[in-house]
Write a protein that holds these residues in place. Sequence first.
Motif, short mmCIF file in Angstrom:
data_model
loop_
_atom_site.label_atom_id
_atom_site.label_comp_id
_atom_site.label_asym_id
_atom_site.label_seq_id
_atom_site.Cartn_x
_atom_site.Cartn_y
_atom_site.Cartn_z
N TYR A 1 -36.09 111.32 41.85
CA TYR A 1 -35.57 110.03 41.40
C TYR A 1 -34.69 110.14 40.16
CZ TYR A 1 -38.39 107.76 44.89
OH TYR A 1 -38.91 107.36 46.10
N THR B 1 -37.29 104.27 47.67
CA THR B 1 -38.70 104.07 47.37
C THR B 1 -39.44 103.43 48.55
OG1 THR B 1 -38.01 102.02 46.32
CG2 THR B 1 -38.40 103.89 44.89
N PRO B 2 -40.80 103.61 48.63
CA PRO B 2 -41.69 104.33 47.72
C PRO B 2 -41.98 105.77 48.16
CG PRO B 2 -43.02 103.03 49.20
CD PRO B 2 -41.58 102.80 49.60
N ALA C 1 -41.30 106.04 38.34
CA ALA C 1 -40.77 104.70 38.08
C ALA C 1 -40.48 104.58 36.59
CB ALA C 1 -41.76 103.62 38.51
N THR D 1 -48.02 103.97 39.45
CA THR D 1 -46.62 104.28 39.75
C THR D 1 -46.26 103.86 41.15
OG1 THR D 1 -46.74 106.17 38.24
CG2 THR D 1 -44.89 106.10 39.76
N MET E 1 -43.44 101.10 42.13
CA MET E 1 -42.30 101.41 43.01
C MET E 1 -42.16 100.36 44.11
SD MET E 1 -42.85 105.54 43.19
CE MET E 1 -41.40 105.98 44.14
N ARG F 1 -40.87 97.26 42.65
CA ARG F 1 -39.45 97.41 42.32
C ARG F 1 -38.58 97.14 43.54
NH1 ARG F 1 -38.62 99.12 37.61
NH2 ARG F 1 -36.50 99.41 36.79
#
Length: 497
Positions: free
Chosen positions: A175, A229-230, A236, A281, A285, A288
Motif C-alpha cells: 500500500y 482494499t481490503p 491503513a 487495521t 480498511m 475506508r
Amino acid sequence: MNNKPNYRIFNLLGSLLFSVFLISCQSEVKQEEQASPEKPNIIFILADDLGYGDLGFLGQEYIETPNIDRLAKEGMFFSDFYSGSTVCAPSRSSFLTGMHTGHTPIRGNSEVQPEGQFPMPDSVLTVAKVMKQAGYVTGAFGKWGLGFIGSTGEPASQGFEEFYGYNCQRYAHRYYPAYLWHNDEKIDLPGNDWTTKGDYAPDLIQEKTLEFIDENKENPFFLFMPIVTPHAELAAPDDEIMEKYRAMFPDEKPYVAGNGADYGPDMRIPGYQSQPYPHATFAAMVERIDRYVGEVLQKLESNGLSENTVIIFTSDNGAHREGGADPEFFDSNGKFRGFKRDLYEGGVRAPMIAWWPNKIKAGSTTDHVSAFWDLLPTFAAIGGEKITKSIDGISFLPTLLGEGNQQKHEFLYWEFHEQGGKQAVRQGNWKGVKLQVFGSDEPTLELYDLSKDPGETQNLASENPEKMEELKALMEQSHTQNPIFSFYKEEKESATK
C-alpha cells in the motif's frame, strides 16, 4: 526490478490462444443508437477480497459501512450474485469479457517478471470496448493485473482511455509503493521508496477517480473502480478511523511477518508487512472503502449526476486469510462455507448492490442468480448496445427495472487452476463441486442443496448419483481448452511435451 518485460512472446501467445480456442465465444457489437448526454453514467466499484459478511447491512457487528448500507437502502441487493472466480485476475477477466472461467482467456494468477501478469489478448471483446462504442468515456482506477504496459493486455488495449493505479497485482500487495502507473507513464511517489511509508496509494487513486468524474461530468462515462482494499497487506493511515478501531480492539495480538516482508532494504515486493493491530487495521480498511463510496456519492450530487448514474458495488472473490487477516473473527463469510481460493459459496458468492435513483426500487432484494459475466451485457443494454453473438453473460437489466422478461441461466460454472484444480456448477438450488481435478486420479465429488444447506455442510453426492453425473457433464462441456492455462491432467501433460 522496474524494467519493462519484453512482451512480444506473450502478445503472440495471447493472440494465438484466443484465435484458436475461443473463436466461438467472440462477440460482435452493433451500435443501435447514437450516444447522447441522456445515457446514464455507469460506475462499477469492485472491492478486493471483501467477504459477504463484511458489510453492515448484511450483519457485520464491528465495522461501520454507512455509505454502502445507504446504497442498499436506496437500491437493490442481489442475494445470489457470484464473482467471476475465487482469485483476482480470472475474476476480472470474467467481468471484462462476459465469459466464465471455462471460456475467458485469463483463468489464473499467472505472473510475469519483473512486473505484471500474463496479458489478455487485445482481440477479445471487453465491456470497456462496448461502452466506448456506445459513446462513453472509459476509465479504470485501482488494480489491473491483466497485462503490463506495452502488452496486448494493458488497459488501453482493452478499451480504457485512462488508467491510474497498480498495473501489477503483485505490486498491489503493497500500500506504500514507490510508484503507480498513469496510462503508460510511471508516476514516482516521493514519499515512498520501499523503505519509508508516506503516500497511501489507495487515497491517491481515489483522488484521481474523483477527478475523472469532475472532468467528464458533461459526458456519459463508464468508470471502473477496482479498489485494492481490503486485500492483504494490512495497512491503513493512522487517522481517526484507525484510532476508533484501535480503541475497539485494545488487546490485539500482533501479526509478525517473515523475512523480507517488512519495508526496508531487504523488502520483497510480494510480501505482507507486520501489523501490531491486525483487527483494527482490517476494520479501518473496510470502512475506508465505505468512505470512498461516500465520496463518489457526494461527487455525483455536487455535479448534478446522481439521478443519471448507475452504481454497481461488489467484491472480486471471498474473504482472504493472508497477512494477518482474520475472517473468522469478523465472520466475513457470513453463513457460507469457504474463503478466497475455495469454490464453496464463501469463496465465490459476493455481496452485490445496484443503485440507480428513480429506476431501481429502493430497498429491494432479488434472488435472481447472476454472476460477473452478466455485467458486460447488462452495461451494454443500459448504454444502448446489442451483443449480436452469444457470450456466457445474460443482461439482468429487466430485474433492475422490474419490467420485461428476465432470462435466467441454466447453470453457472467456475474452474480454478490451483490446489489440484477445482470445478463448480450451480444449477437451480443444486451446487456441484469437484476437487483434485488434475491432482489425483480420483477427484472428490460433492453435491449440496443450497435451498436447505447454504453452508454446504451435507454432501449429497452418494444419495443423488444421477444429479451428480448431470453436473459433472456440465463441468466438462463448460471447459474449453486453453494452451496457457491448461486444466485437465491430459492437457497439462500435453503442454509439457
